[in-house]
Write a protein that holds these residues in place. Structure first.
Motif, short mmCIF file in Angstrom:
data_model
loop_
_atom_site.label_atom_id
_atom_site.label_comp_id
_atom_site.label_asym_id
_atom_site.label_seq_id
_atom_site.Cartn_x
_atom_site.Cartn_y
_atom_site.Cartn_z
N TYR A 42 10.87 17.26 26.47
CA TYR A 42 10.47 16.01 26.26
C TYR A 42 11.58 15.48 25.40
CZ TYR A 42 5.46 16.94 27.03
OH TYR A 42 4.32 17.25 27.87
N GLN A 43 12.09 14.27 25.68
CA GLN A 43 13.18 13.64 24.86
C GLN A 43 12.83 12.74 23.66
OE1 GLN A 43 15.39 12.03 28.22
NE2 GLN A 43 16.37 14.07 28.79
N VAL A 44 13.32 12.81 22.54
CA VAL A 44 13.16 11.74 21.75
C VAL A 44 14.10 11.41 21.05
CG1 VAL A 44 11.80 11.63 19.31
CG2 VAL A 44 10.99 13.37 20.96
N LYS A 45 14.38 9.95 21.22
CA LYS A 45 15.32 9.03 20.44
C LYS A 45 14.75 8.08 19.50
CE LYS A 45 18.28 9.24 24.79
NZ LYS A 45 19.17 8.37 25.65
N ALA A 46 15.69 7.95 18.48
CA ALA A 46 15.21 7.02 17.47
C ALA A 46 16.30 6.07 17.08
CB ALA A 46 14.46 7.74 16.42
N SER A 47 15.94 4.95 16.64
CA SER A 47 16.88 4.00 15.79
C SER A 47 16.48 3.38 14.66
CB SER A 47 17.30 2.84 16.89
OG SER A 47 16.18 2.15 17.42
N GLN A 48 17.02 2.98 13.75
CA GLN A 48 16.76 2.45 12.52
C GLN A 48 17.02 1.05 12.34
OE1 GLN A 48 17.92 4.39 9.08
NE2 GLN A 48 16.20 4.30 7.81
N ARG B 297 9.24 25.21 21.99
CA ARG B 297 9.71 26.75 22.27
C ARG B 297 11.21 26.73 22.01
NH1 ARG B 297 5.95 29.67 25.23
NH2 ARG B 297 3.79 29.12 24.37
N ASP B 298 12.00 25.73 22.13
CA ASP B 298 13.33 25.71 22.04
C ASP B 298 13.74 23.88 21.87
OD1 ASP B 298 16.22 26.05 21.87
OD2 ASP B 298 16.28 27.02 24.03
N HIS B 299 14.79 23.92 21.52
CA HIS B 299 15.34 22.32 21.55
C HIS B 299 17.00 22.33 21.56
CE1 HIS B 299 16.11 24.04 17.31
NE2 HIS B 299 16.87 22.94 16.87
N SER B 300 17.40 21.10 21.69
CA SER B 300 18.85 20.72 21.86
C SER B 300 19.07 19.55 21.25
CB SER B 300 19.33 20.80 23.52
OG SER B 300 20.53 20.33 23.43
N VAL B 301 19.76 19.50 20.31
CA VAL B 301 20.30 17.89 19.50
C VAL B 301 21.30 17.64 20.15
CG1 VAL B 301 20.59 17.09 17.24
CG2 VAL B 301 18.99 18.97 17.29
N ARG B 302 21.46 16.46 20.49
CA ARG B 302 22.82 15.75 20.70
C ARG B 302 23.19 14.71 20.12
NH1 ARG B 302 19.69 16.52 25.47
NH2 ARG B 302 20.27 17.66 27.27
N ALA B 303 24.35 14.27 20.15
CA ALA B 303 25.13 13.18 19.54
C ALA B 303 24.58 12.03 19.53
CB ALA B 303 26.44 13.18 19.57
N PRO B 304 23.84 11.24 18.61
CA PRO B 304 23.21 9.96 19.21
C PRO B 304 24.20 8.99 19.69
CG PRO B 304 22.51 10.69 16.98
CD PRO B 304 23.80 11.52 17.20
N ALA B 305 24.07 8.13 20.24
CA ALA B 305 24.63 7.06 20.84
C ALA B 305 23.90 5.64 20.77
CB ALA B 305 25.02 7.14 22.35
N ASP B 306 24.90 4.46 20.90
CA ASP B 306 24.26 3.10 21.15
C ASP B 306 23.64 2.68 19.54
OD1 ASP B 306 25.30 2.97 23.71
OD2 ASP B 306 23.64 3.72 24.45
N GLY B 307 24.02 3.28 18.54
CA GLY B 307 23.38 2.76 17.36
C GLY B 307 22.13 3.67 16.85
N ASP B 308 21.88 4.86 18.00
CA ASP B 308 20.66 5.78 17.51
C ASP B 308 20.98 6.60 16.28
OD1 ASP B 308 19.01 4.58 19.35
OD2 ASP B 308 19.53 6.07 20.72
N ILE B 309 20.12 7.08 15.81
CA ILE B 309 20.09 8.06 14.72
C ILE B 309 19.65 9.37 15.13
CG2 ILE B 309 19.73 6.31 12.82
CD1 ILE B 309 17.06 7.48 12.27
N LEU B 310 19.17 9.44 16.28
CA LEU B 310 18.38 10.88 16.81
C LEU B 310 18.37 10.95 18.26
CD1 LEU B 310 17.07 13.50 16.04
CD2 LEU B 310 14.69 12.10 16.39
N ASN B 311 18.71 11.90 18.70
CA ASN B 311 18.58 12.21 20.18
C ASN B 311 18.43 13.70 20.45
OD1 ASN B 311 19.09 12.47 23.09
ND2 ASN B 311 21.20 11.91 23.14
#
Length: 236
Positions: free
Chosen positions: A111-117, A181-195
């Motif tokens: 499951y992917q979660v992205k967020a922008s503020q 069970r596991d997670h992978s955090v990537r550098a946000p892009a395009d103004g996002d704060i979370l990826n």
């Protein structure tokens, strides 16, 4: 003949591929190459495969079909091999590692979660809560000609924005990770704060989706984009 390789599955996987054709301008039937306790899902190709819309959709369609019946190790788009023999050799040489990965991913999806503020809302918050930022802003708006004021305000706001976004993102990660069970955090892009990508077991799926819904309701001025269930690309 060169092969396009979609994924690796256990030899016991039902591997229902009837009617599926592969990538390329002249699509060949999707089929399996079996070696030992593993299978690679492939199709014959006679050209360089580029990320065209149809081929990307076909790649995903194969993963979705396989995921319906069991665990999949999905390969990223574009992986090719010289021939059946080369694929067989890789499966045999890395059998234990692939089987371990299949067991680790059993019953799970990504499951992917992205967020922008909302940036305007964040700036208003900073000006409301930071005495120094508010003083500088008032002086600039009042016509103070000091050229140092805009620079100082800009540096102060930039630092506050970075700190607050990092803190918010960390809080969001902490609220989601316990359900995965596991997670992978990537550098946000395009103004996002979370990826972030999360590996969620079927047993935890409902709780995870409920947590997503709560985030949407409880966290103000943040736009969430949820995607899944997906093949676990980030955890292969």
């Amino acid at each position: 003949m060169p092969l396009y390789v979609y994924s690796i599955i256990a030899a016991a996987h039902p591997c229902r591929l009837d009617g599926l054709t592969g990538v390329g301008t002249e699509p060949a039937p999707v089929r399996a190459v079996t070696a030992g306790r593993l299978r690679a899902v492939v199709s014959d190709v006679d050209e360089e495969i580029r990320p065209r819309r149809r081929d990307l959709a076909v790649h995903q369609e194969v993963q979705d079909r396989l995921m319906t019946d069991g665990t999949v190790l999905p390969l990223q788009f574009g992986y090719t091999a010289p021939d059946d023999q080369a694929v067989t050799q890789v499966l045999l040489e890395h059998e234990d590692g692939y089987l371990e990965a299949l067991e680790r991913l059993r019953g799970c999806a990504e499951y992917q979660v992205k967020a922008s503020q909302d940036e305007d809302a964040l700036l208003r918050e900073i000006l409301h809560e930071s005495d120094r930022a508010r003083q500088l802003n008032d002086r600039i708006r009042g016509g103070d000609p000091d050229p140092r004021l805009p620079l100082e305000l800009g540096e102060l706001v930039a630092a506050e924005v970075g700190e607050r976004r990092e803190g918010l993102a960390a809080g969001l990660v902490q609220s989601l990770v316990p359900l995965a069970r596991d997670h992978s955090v990537r550098a946000p892009a395009d103004g996002d704060i979370l990826n972030i990508s999360l590996l969620v077991h079927d047993d935890d799926k409902n709780a995870f989706l409920e947590a997503e819904a709560r985030l949407t309701e409880q966290v103000e001025d943040v736009e969430f984009r949820f995607n899944g269930p997906l093949p676990p690309y980030s955890f292969v």
